[in-house]
Motif scaffolding. Structure first.
Motif, PDB file in Angstrom:
ATOM      1  N   THR A 131     -21.883  73.088 -30.993  1.00  0.00           N
ATOM      2  CA  THR A 131     -23.296  73.112 -31.391  1.00  0.00           C
ATOM      3  C   THR A 131     -23.468  73.632 -32.819  1.00  0.00           C
ATOM      4  O   THR A 131     -24.325  73.147 -33.556  1.00  0.00           O
ATOM      5  CB  THR A 131     -24.125  73.970 -30.422  1.00  0.00           C
ATOM      6  OG1 THR A 131     -23.600  75.299 -30.406  1.00  0.00           O
ATOM      7  CG2 THR A 131     -24.092  73.395 -29.022  1.00  0.00           C
ATOM      8  N   ASN A 217     -30.473  76.864 -32.688  1.00  0.00           N
ATOM      9  CA  ASN A 217     -29.312  76.580 -31.835  1.00  0.00           C
ATOM     10  C   ASN A 217     -29.334  77.617 -30.719  1.00  0.00           C
ATOM     11  O   ASN A 217     -28.761  78.696 -30.849  1.00  0.00           O
ATOM     12  CB  ASN A 217     -28.020  76.663 -32.661  1.00  0.00           C
ATOM     13  CG  ASN A 217     -26.807  76.292 -31.832  1.00  0.00           C
ATOM     14  OD1 ASN A 217     -26.944  75.816 -30.697  1.00  0.00           O
ATOM     15  ND2 ASN A 217     -25.623  76.521 -32.372  1.00  0.00           N
ATOM     16  N   THR A 219     -30.541  77.598 -26.270  1.00  0.00           N
ATOM     17  CA  THR A 219     -30.128  76.925 -25.029  1.00  0.00           C
ATOM     18  C   THR A 219     -31.262  75.978 -24.651  1.00  0.00           C
ATOM     19  O   THR A 219     -32.409  76.156 -25.106  1.00  0.00           O
ATOM     20  CB  THR A 219     -29.959  77.933 -23.874  1.00  0.00           C
ATOM     21  OG1 THR A 219     -31.216  78.555 -23.636  1.00  0.00           O
ATOM     22  CG2 THR A 219     -28.908  78.980 -24.183  1.00  0.00           C
ATOM     23  N   SER A 243     -30.499  72.580 -31.132  1.00  0.00           N
ATOM     24  CA  SER A 243     -29.216  72.383 -30.459  1.00  0.00           C
ATOM     25  C   SER A 243     -28.990  73.509 -29.453  1.00  0.00           C
ATOM     26  O   SER A 243     -29.862  74.361 -29.262  1.00  0.00           O
ATOM     27  CB  SER A 243     -28.062  72.275 -31.462  1.00  0.00           C
ATOM     28  OG  SER A 243     -26.912  71.781 -30.790  1.00  0.00           O
ATOM     29  N   MET A 246     -27.758  70.883 -23.431  1.00  0.00           N
ATOM     30  CA  MET A 246     -26.757  69.979 -22.887  1.00  0.00           C
ATOM     31  C   MET A 246     -27.436  68.621 -22.644  1.00  0.00           C
ATOM     32  O   MET A 246     -28.665  68.555 -22.509  1.00  0.00           O
ATOM     33  CB  MET A 246     -26.198  70.542 -21.601  1.00  0.00           C
ATOM     34  CG  MET A 246     -25.776  71.991 -21.790  1.00  0.00           C
ATOM     35  SD  MET A 246     -24.777  72.610 -20.464  1.00  0.00           S
ATOM     36  CE  MET A 246     -23.226  71.896 -20.897  1.00  0.00           C
ATOM     37  N   ASP A 267     -24.050  64.193 -30.627  1.00  0.00           N
ATOM     38  CA  ASP A 267     -23.528  64.957 -29.498  1.00  0.00           C
ATOM     39  C   ASP A 267     -22.019  65.100 -29.613  1.00  0.00           C
ATOM     40  O   ASP A 267     -21.359  64.381 -30.357  1.00  0.00           O
ATOM     41  CB  ASP A 267     -23.902  64.311 -28.151  1.00  0.00           C
ATOM     42  CG  ASP A 267     -23.411  62.886 -28.025  1.00  0.00           C
ATOM     43  OD1 ASP A 267     -22.266  62.609 -28.447  1.00  0.00           O
ATOM     44  OD2 ASP A 267     -24.169  62.041 -27.517  1.00  0.00           O
ATOM     45  N   TRP A 271     -22.656  68.587 -25.385  1.00  0.00           N
ATOM     46  CA  TRP A 271     -23.662  69.247 -26.220  1.00  0.00           C
ATOM     47  C   TRP A 271     -24.412  68.255 -27.101  1.00  0.00           C
ATOM     48  O   TRP A 271     -23.823  67.311 -27.616  1.00  0.00           O
ATOM     49  CB  TRP A 271     -22.986  70.300 -27.111  1.00  0.00           C
ATOM     50  CG  TRP A 271     -22.256  71.341 -26.337  1.00  0.00           C
ATOM     51  CD1 TRP A 271     -20.903  71.425 -26.140  1.00  0.00           C
ATOM     52  CD2 TRP A 271     -22.839  72.436 -25.623  1.00  0.00           C
ATOM     53  NE1 TRP A 271     -20.612  72.505 -25.355  1.00  0.00           N
ATOM     54  CE2 TRP A 271     -21.768  73.149 -25.023  1.00  0.00           C
ATOM     55  CE3 TRP A 271     -24.141  72.895 -25.430  1.00  0.00           C
ATOM     56  CZ2 TRP A 271     -21.966  74.286 -24.244  1.00  0.00           C
ATOM     57  CZ3 TRP A 271     -24.346  74.025 -24.666  1.00  0.00           C
ATOM     58  CH2 TRP A 271     -23.268  74.707 -24.078  1.00  0.00           C
TER      59      TRP A 271
END
Ligand code: SAH
Length: 281
Positions: A131, A217, A219, A243, A246, A267, A271
């Motif tokens: 990420t 960045n 979750t 980012s 998932m 990706d 990720w």
């Protein structure tokens, strides 16, 4: 949801356990994106790769080329990896940027390479996680000259430092983890050319200046929970780089950021990173 603490960003690190390591095999490893080598014994190595895909590519080739050597795929849990392998981290290149620990600095930056020194420590973001690399690539796709950048969840400060070295006029990084802010401060001192204002605090409750580019960045869960706050941090016509989500969380994140247009998506393994722009900009 809004009081939820973000879950750990990293689950495991793709690696190969190789034994016995020969000189020829060491030479062959140069062809793959290796991020760290844990030399458990001179001929017994655990070699980490940028992604599971890259690890599998290397594993398949090494098994064919060296049929007498044991090459075993492992997914190393984060805590083991952090404790034992940081000393062997290697420099990682993303576009024009090289993120390096102090002991693996590229000697020469005359080819236009932007060097960022990051001391591996408590602060997340050595450049070795997918990420972080996706965000470093996303930052380089934008023209940051004379633009302001806000890095929410700055960790080691690596993205904020990158933004400053890419020409941003005004960079602020914030993190609610005191260890992260301390490590970001230390990394700023190691990168004399970077000019970043660091703040300690929760991004959901700290008043922050609006910025032309907001990079988050975090979750997937936190991006959804804090979507309103993160959107309000961008100036009109600005960009959001998101980012830490998932692929399975992407739809939820896109719904939370409805009204924004996906300008770029990338990706690596599971990720995802998204660059968004406002619908009217
Ligand atoms: N930007 C770095 C670090 C990302 S890890 C990189 O890309 O590598 C995510 C960081 O966000 C961690 O350092 C964590 O402490 C921080 N963080 C998580 N929740 C936060 C919150 N609510 N407010 C501020 N920072 C937060």
């Amino acid at each position: 949801m809004s009081t939820e603490r973000s879950e750990p960003l990293v689950r495991s690190w793709p690696a190969l356990d190789i034994h016995p390591v020969s000189e020829l095999l060491q030479a062959a490893l140069v062809d793959y994106d290796v991020t760290a080598v844990d030399e458990r014994a001179p001929d017994d190595w655990r070699v980490f790769f940028t992604s599971a895909r890259e690890r599998d590519r290397a594993g398949a080739a090494l098994r064919t080329e060296f049929p007498d050597i044991t090459v075993q795929s492992v997914d190393v849990p984060d805590e083991n990896w952090a404790a034992r392998s940081q000393a062997s981290l290697r420099a990682v290149r993303v576009g024009a940027i090289v993120v390096a620990p102090p002991w693996d600095l590229p000697r020469d930056s005359s080819d236009g390479t932007i060097r960022i020194v990051v001391e591996p420590s408590m602060g997340f973001g050595t450049g070795h996680h997918a990420t972080t690399r996706l965000c470093l690539a996303a930052l380089q796709r934008l023209d940051l000259k004379e633009r302001s950048v806000l890095d929410v969840g700055t960790g080691s400060g690596v993205l904020a430092i990158a933004a400053s070295l890419l020409g941003s006029s005004d960079v602020t990084g914030i993190d609610d983890d005191a260890d992260a802010v301390a490590s970001a401060q230390k990394n700023l001192e190691l990168n004399a050319g970077a000019n970043v204002t660091l703040l300690a605090g929760d991004l959901r409750s700290t008043r922050l200046p609006a910025a032309d580019v907001v990079v988050a960045n975090l979750t997937g869960g936190l991006l959804v929970a804090a979507a309103g706050t993160i959107q309000s941090m961008a100036t009109r016509g600005g960009r959001l780089i998101l980012s830490g989500l998932m692929a399975s969380e992407e739809q939820d994140v896109l719904v939370a950021f409805a009204g924004w247009i996906v300008e770029h998506r990338s990706d690596e393994d599971e990720w995802v990173a998204l660059t968004l722009r406002g619908a009217n900009s």
